[in-house]
Design a protein around this motif. Sequence first.
Motif, PDB file in Angstrom:
ATOM      1  N   ALA A 105       0.207  -1.421  -0.130  1.00 15.93           N
ATOM      2  CA  ALA A 105       0.885  -0.060  -0.543  1.00 15.93           C
ATOM      3  C   ALA A 105       0.849   1.331  -0.297  1.00 15.93           C
ATOM      4  N   ALA A 106       2.024   1.625   0.752  1.00 12.15           N
ATOM      5  CA  ALA A 106       2.569   2.532   0.617  1.00 12.15           C
ATOM      6  C   ALA A 106       3.640   2.540  -0.781  1.00 12.15           C
ATOM      7  N   GLU A 107       3.757   1.726  -1.220  1.00 14.64           N
ATOM      8  CA  GLU A 107       4.632   2.036  -2.610  1.00 14.64           C
ATOM      9  C   GLU A 107       3.488   2.632  -3.764  1.00 14.64           C
ATOM     10  N   MET A 108       2.300   1.474  -3.422  1.00 19.69           N
ATOM     11  CA  MET A 108       1.355   2.540  -4.103  1.00 19.69           C
ATOM     12  C   MET A 108       1.205   3.822  -3.670  1.00 19.69           C
ATOM     13  N   HIS A 109       1.242   4.502  -2.561  1.00 17.99           N
ATOM     14  CA  HIS A 109       1.052   5.290  -2.799  1.00 17.99           C
ATOM     15  C   HIS A 109       2.512   6.290  -3.239  1.00 17.99           C
ATOM     16  N   SER A 110       3.670   6.246  -3.320  1.00 15.65           N
ATOM     17  CA  SER A 110       4.585   6.903  -3.244  1.00 15.65           C
ATOM     18  C   SER A 110       5.511   6.665  -4.244  1.00 15.65           C
ATOM     19  N   ALA A 111       5.115   5.409  -5.353  1.00 12.54           N
ATOM     20  CA  ALA A 111       5.498   4.833  -6.116  1.00 12.54           C
ATOM     21  C   ALA A 111       5.065   4.817  -7.980  1.00 12.54           C
ATOM     22  N   TYR A 112       5.370   4.809  -8.907  1.00 15.34           N
ATOM     23  CA  TYR A 112       5.113   4.543 -10.375  1.00 15.34           C
ATOM     24  C   TYR A 112       4.384   6.245 -11.217  1.00 15.34           C
ATOM     25  N   PRO A 113       5.535   7.083 -10.754  1.00 11.49           N
ATOM     26  CA  PRO A 113       5.087   8.119 -11.064  1.00 11.49           C
ATOM     27  C   PRO A 113       4.855   7.688 -13.263  1.00 11.49           C
ATOM     28  N   GLU A 114       5.459   7.211 -13.678  1.00 10.85           N
ATOM     29  CA  GLU A 114       5.372   7.003 -14.921  1.00 10.85           C
ATOM     30  C   GLU A 114       3.943   6.913 -15.578  1.00 10.85           C
ATOM     31  N   LEU A 115       3.457   5.881 -14.959  1.00 12.45           N
ATOM     32  CA  LEU A 115       2.229   4.782 -15.093  1.00 12.45           C
ATOM     33  C   LEU A 115       1.328   6.457 -14.923  1.00 12.45           C
ATOM     34  N   ARG A 116       1.236   6.715 -13.668  1.00 11.63           N
ATOM     35  CA  ARG A 116       0.530   7.999 -13.376  1.00 11.63           C
ATOM     36  C   ARG A 116       0.256   9.213 -14.565  1.00 11.63           C
ATOM     37  N   ARG A 117       1.796   9.153 -14.745  1.00 16.51           N
ATOM     38  CA  ARG A 117       2.055  10.077 -15.674  1.00 16.51           C
ATOM     39  C   ARG A 117       1.275  10.251 -17.278  1.00 16.51           C
ATOM     40  N   VAL A 118       1.361   8.686 -17.885  1.00 13.02           N
ATOM     41  CA  VAL A 118       0.943   8.346 -18.946  1.00 13.02           C
ATOM     42  C   VAL A 118      -0.605   7.978 -19.265  1.00 13.02           C
ATOM     43  N   TYR A 119      -1.156   7.317 -18.717  1.00 12.22           N
ATOM     44  CA  TYR A 119      -2.404   6.781 -17.843  1.00 12.22           C
ATOM     45  C   TYR A 119      -2.726   7.269 -16.872  1.00 12.22           C
ATOM     46  N   SER A 120      -3.882   8.566 -16.983  1.00  5.76           N
ATOM     47  CA  SER A 120      -4.102   8.470 -16.236  1.00  5.76           C
ATOM     48  C   SER A 120      -6.318   7.436 -16.318  1.00  5.76           C
ATOM     49  N   MET A 121      -6.010   8.117 -15.429  1.00  5.18           N
ATOM     50  CA  MET A 121      -7.659   7.331 -14.669  1.00  5.18           C
ATOM     51  C   MET A 121      -9.106   8.292 -15.716  1.00  5.18           C
ATOM     52  N   ASN A 122      -9.657   7.095 -15.798  1.00  3.23           N
ATOM     53  CA  ASN A 122     -10.546   7.771 -16.903  1.00  3.23           C
ATOM     54  C   ASN A 122     -11.910   6.535 -17.126  1.00  3.23           C
ATOM     55  N   VAL A 123     -12.289   6.129 -16.023  1.00  4.60           N
ATOM     56  CA  VAL A 123     -13.083   5.017 -15.955  1.00  4.60           C
ATOM     57  C   VAL A 123     -14.183   5.471 -17.512  1.00  4.60           C
TER      58      VAL A 123
ATOM     59  N   MET B 240      -5.910   0.627  -2.774  1.00  4.08           N
ATOM     60  CA  MET B 240      -5.299   1.440  -2.903  1.00  4.08           C
ATOM     61  C   MET B 240      -4.362   0.979  -4.541  1.00  4.08           C
ATOM     62  N   PHE B 241      -4.834  -0.087  -4.385  1.00  2.00           N
ATOM     63  CA  PHE B 241      -4.321  -0.408  -6.340  1.00  2.00           C
ATOM     64  C   PHE B 241      -5.680  -0.648  -7.157  1.00  2.00           C
ATOM     65  N   ALA B 242      -6.658   0.069  -6.566  1.00  2.00           N
ATOM     66  CA  ALA B 242      -7.884  -0.321  -7.057  1.00  2.00           C
ATOM     67  C   ALA B 242      -8.522   0.633  -8.359  1.00  2.00           C
ATOM     68  N   PRO B 243      -7.679   1.952  -8.262  1.00  2.00           N
ATOM     69  CA  PRO B 243      -7.497   3.100  -9.800  1.00  2.00           C
ATOM     70  C   PRO B 243      -6.358   2.682 -10.859  1.00  2.00           C
ATOM     71  N   VAL B 244      -5.684   1.518 -10.334  1.00  2.00           N
ATOM     72  CA  VAL B 244      -4.078   0.707 -11.286  1.00  2.00           C
ATOM     73  C   VAL B 244      -5.287  -0.219 -11.932  1.00  2.00           C
ATOM     74  N   VAL B 245      -5.972  -0.996 -11.409  1.00  2.00           N
ATOM     75  CA  VAL B 245      -6.589  -1.918 -12.518  1.00  2.00           C
ATOM     76  C   VAL B 245      -7.578  -1.276 -13.091  1.00  2.00           C
ATOM     77  N   THR B 246      -8.347   0.024 -12.932  1.00  2.00           N
ATOM     78  CA  THR B 246      -9.297   0.714 -13.842  1.00  2.00           C
ATOM     79  C   THR B 246      -8.232   1.313 -15.142  1.00  2.00           C
TER      80      THR B 246
END
Length: 221
Positions: free
Chosen positions: A101-119, A167-173
């Motif tokens: 959970a802590a790693e998801m909270h603080s890591a994966y900047p490229e995934l967040r930047r390139v793959y914005s959430m849009n359900v 914590m990982f639910a938005p990554v799933v989407t």
Amino acid sequence: MLKLIIGNKAYSSWSLRGWLAVKQSGLPFEEIVVPLFNEEWDKKTAGDEFAPSGGKVPILWDDQTVIWDSLAIIEWLADKTDRARYWPRDDAARGMARSMAAEMHSAYPELRRVYSMNVRKQFPPADVPDDVRTEIIRILELWAEARARHGSGGPYLFGDFGAVDIMFAPVVTRFVTYSVPLPRFAAAYVEAILNHPWMREWIEAAQEEPWVVERYEAPAG
């Protein structure tokens, strides 16, 4: 009653985490949606309700106490209700879940930047940038290890639905929105998360939102 301030359900990944955390508590709460980046957003974030958070969502108000970070919201509600609602009882499992959970909270900047959430979107498959692929592989390795070691009691990472799944639910989407190819075990986990009644409620509500943020409406690239 608790009061939770969130952004658009279509786009706000941190809001989804905060909202799932409050749902997991079982406590009644008032939900306030403030559309991201429009005039109402500018006006609201300048107000007293947003002041402690620096203009970010989610924000949980519990009487006069304000908590403005999704992981902090999880911990606040775990203390307020029952920590076993959020974290595994087994020490080894709980240690791993906290670390993930802590790693998801603080890591994966490229995934967040390139793959914005849009359900509300599902884009056709496309080449995954190398730096994003590296982060996806790391996530899948963690999912596989959690499921193999501690997931025998149910379909979620540690069997029962809990904080690490929140914590990982938005990554799933994101994996769904950008048609990321997944191994069978990960696809099964994604399906379990998407079929959770709270996730269905969130995604269905997002379809009814009138707001559109154009920056999140195009494929990655």
